[in-house]
Write a protein that holds these residues in place. Sequence first.
Motif, PDB file in Angstrom:
ATOM      1  N   ALA A 300     -44.427 -68.014  24.258  1.00 35.76           N
ATOM      2  CA  ALA A 300     -43.853 -66.855  23.575  1.00 35.76           C
ATOM      3  C   ALA A 300     -43.617 -65.711  24.556  1.00 35.76           C
ATOM      4  O   ALA A 300     -44.522 -65.310  25.291  1.00 35.76           O
ATOM      5  N   GLU A 301     -42.415 -65.170  24.553  1.00 39.35           N
ATOM      6  CA  GLU A 301     -42.038 -64.137  25.515  1.00 39.35           C
ATOM      7  C   GLU A 301     -42.656 -62.777  25.175  1.00 39.35           C
ATOM      8  O   GLU A 301     -42.806 -62.412  24.005  1.00 39.35           O
ATOM      9  N   ASN A 302     -43.004 -62.050  26.247  1.00 43.69           N
ATOM     10  CA  ASN A 302     -43.550 -60.685  26.107  1.00 43.69           C
ATOM     11  C   ASN A 302     -44.710 -60.627  25.121  1.00 43.69           C
ATOM     12  O   ASN A 302     -44.816 -59.709  24.309  1.00 43.69           O
ATOM     13  N   SER A 303     -45.575 -61.634  25.186  1.00 39.51           N
ATOM     14  CA  SER A 303     -46.674 -61.745  24.226  1.00 39.51           C
ATOM     15  C   SER A 303     -48.017 -61.850  24.942  1.00 39.51           C
ATOM     16  O   SER A 303     -48.144 -62.570  25.940  1.00 39.51           O
ATOM     17  N   TYR A 304     -48.997 -61.154  24.391  1.00 40.21           N
ATOM     18  CA  TYR A 304     -50.367 -61.221  24.895  1.00 40.21           C
ATOM     19  C   TYR A 304     -51.163 -62.217  24.041  1.00 40.21           C
ATOM     20  O   TYR A 304     -50.568 -63.075  23.386  1.00 40.21           O
ATOM     21  N   HIS A 305     -52.476 -62.109  24.054  1.00 36.83           N
ATOM     22  CA  HIS A 305     -53.322 -63.109  23.399  1.00 36.83           C
ATOM     23  C   HIS A 305     -53.086 -63.136  21.883  1.00 36.83           C
ATOM     24  O   HIS A 305     -53.170 -62.111  21.213  1.00 36.83           O
ATOM     25  N   VAL A 306     -52.807 -64.313  21.357  1.00 36.17           N
ATOM     26  CA  VAL A 306     -52.482 -64.587  19.948  1.00 36.17           C
ATOM     27  C   VAL A 306     -51.535 -63.540  19.349  1.00 36.17           C
ATOM     28  O   VAL A 306     -51.658 -63.159  18.186  1.00 36.17           O
ATOM     29  N   ASP A 307     -50.570 -63.108  20.131  1.00 37.68           N
ATOM     30  CA  ASP A 307     -49.564 -62.149  19.660  1.00 37.68           C
ATOM     31  C   ASP A 307     -48.416 -62.812  18.916  1.00 37.68           C
ATOM     32  O   ASP A 307     -47.784 -62.192  18.061  1.00 37.68           O
ATOM     33  N   ALA A 308     -48.091 -64.062  19.259  1.00 38.57           N
ATOM     34  CA  ALA A 308     -46.844 -64.669  18.791  1.00 38.57           C
ATOM     35  C   ALA A 308     -46.718 -64.653  17.273  1.00 38.57           C
ATOM     36  O   ALA A 308     -45.645 -64.388  16.728  1.00 38.57           O
ATOM     37  N   MET A 309     -47.827 -64.927  16.571  1.00 39.56           N
ATOM     38  CA  MET A 309     -47.760 -64.995  15.110  1.00 39.56           C
ATOM     39  C   MET A 309     -47.418 -63.636  14.494  1.00 39.56           C
ATOM     40  O   MET A 309     -46.833 -63.561  13.417  1.00 39.56           O
ATOM     41  N   PHE A 310     -47.794 -62.544  15.177  1.00 38.83           N
ATOM     42  CA  PHE A 310     -47.481 -61.198  14.689  1.00 38.83           C
ATOM     43  C   PHE A 310     -46.113 -60.711  15.178  1.00 38.83           C
ATOM     44  O   PHE A 310     -45.416 -59.995  14.471  1.00 38.83           O
ATOM     45  N   LYS A 311     -45.750 -61.127  16.380  1.00 39.12           N
ATOM     46  CA  LYS A 311     -44.496 -60.653  16.974  1.00 39.12           C
ATOM     47  C   LYS A 311     -43.289 -61.447  16.480  1.00 39.12           C
ATOM     48  O   LYS A 311     -42.199 -60.895  16.288  1.00 39.12           O
ATOM     49  N   TYR A 312     -43.504 -62.757  16.265  1.00 41.36           N
ATOM     50  CA  TYR A 312     -42.413 -63.624  15.832  1.00 41.36           C
ATOM     51  C   TYR A 312     -42.834 -64.435  14.604  1.00 41.36           C
ATOM     52  O   TYR A 312     -42.819 -65.672  14.628  1.00 41.36           O
ATOM     53  N   PRO A 313     -43.234 -63.776  13.516  1.00 37.79           N
ATOM     54  CA  PRO A 313     -43.785 -64.522  12.375  1.00 37.79           C
ATOM     55  C   PRO A 313     -42.811 -65.530  11.771  1.00 37.79           C
ATOM     56  O   PRO A 313     -43.231 -66.622  11.357  1.00 37.79           O
TER      57      PRO A 313
END
Length: 330
Positions: A300-313
């Motif tokens: 996942a781009e431009n994402s920190y730890h377990v960010d993807a689910m919040f950034k790209y739900p």
Amino acid sequence: MKKKLVYTLASIVVIFVFVYFGIGFYLAYTILRIDPTCGLHEGSLPNTWSTKADHHEYSVLAQSELRKNFPVEDYHLEDWQEVYFPSRDQDIKISGWLFNYFPNRPVVVVVHGIFPNGKCKPESNLIASLLIKNEINALTIDLRNYGQSATVSEYEHLGLSEYADVLGAFDFLQKVGFKKNQIGLHGISLGGTSVIFAAEKEPAIQAVWLDSSLAEFKMILRDEIARYGMPHDFGPAVSFAGKILTGIDPTKLSPAFALTSQQHYFFTHGDKDLRILKHHFDFLQQYANIHKIKADFWLAENSYHVDAMFKYPEEYSLRMKEFFESNLSK
């Protein structure tokens, strides 16, 4: 004179050993001593959880803002069943929330990460919600020593014991009507080790999703020691202390080597992850390619730890739908 020199050298060695292993025990204790609460999310439910509760605790501004501004109300669930069932370690009771909305549809066991944590945290609740939006049932659980599950130790076993709790969830779901080939697993961060080890023990589990999983013991040991500003030379001391404190052998913590060629995996990771570094994702991808493991990968781009689910739900949701529907019986 020689005797005095010998005593001096012996004293230096004793002091060095004491300090070396003392620091090792301190690091191991700090890393492994469990906080069984849910931290600032204590008491959160599927219809009340919020990412705003602890957004201020994230040192990276982008992570903090992502959680501060996340539209949590859109993902609340109103119907769930509180359930209890035995781990495959039969004397251990496991707590869960069962979201059984859709007859004759798949179900996914959602497993949280390291303390403070549990099914109360936003990550588990969001995954359950994204699954339900795609007509996939969910069971979120508290691993042993967390939340409403039984407390049997003061120390984290890193998935090397907790995998039995995941298998207990697998057994429970069959008892309430799901078929083996309808049950998938989802592991968040350290929860990934529990689900990988569970799947290795249970070949009937065909679909395993890993979000921000570690890959190999030596890598994560170096990473953890470095987080405390210490050189990797303390690795043997930390490993030894971990074994004394927990009774398990932490050197077996290499989930990459537990992947099988009979099961299907999906790995996602943030490209800027500072908690479980990207080299774990790279290791898993390389290992899977070499050993012909059936696995998909999403960095996942431009994402920190377990960010993807919040950034790209939405993307996260659709990728889960495709993966689980492709590998589980509908």
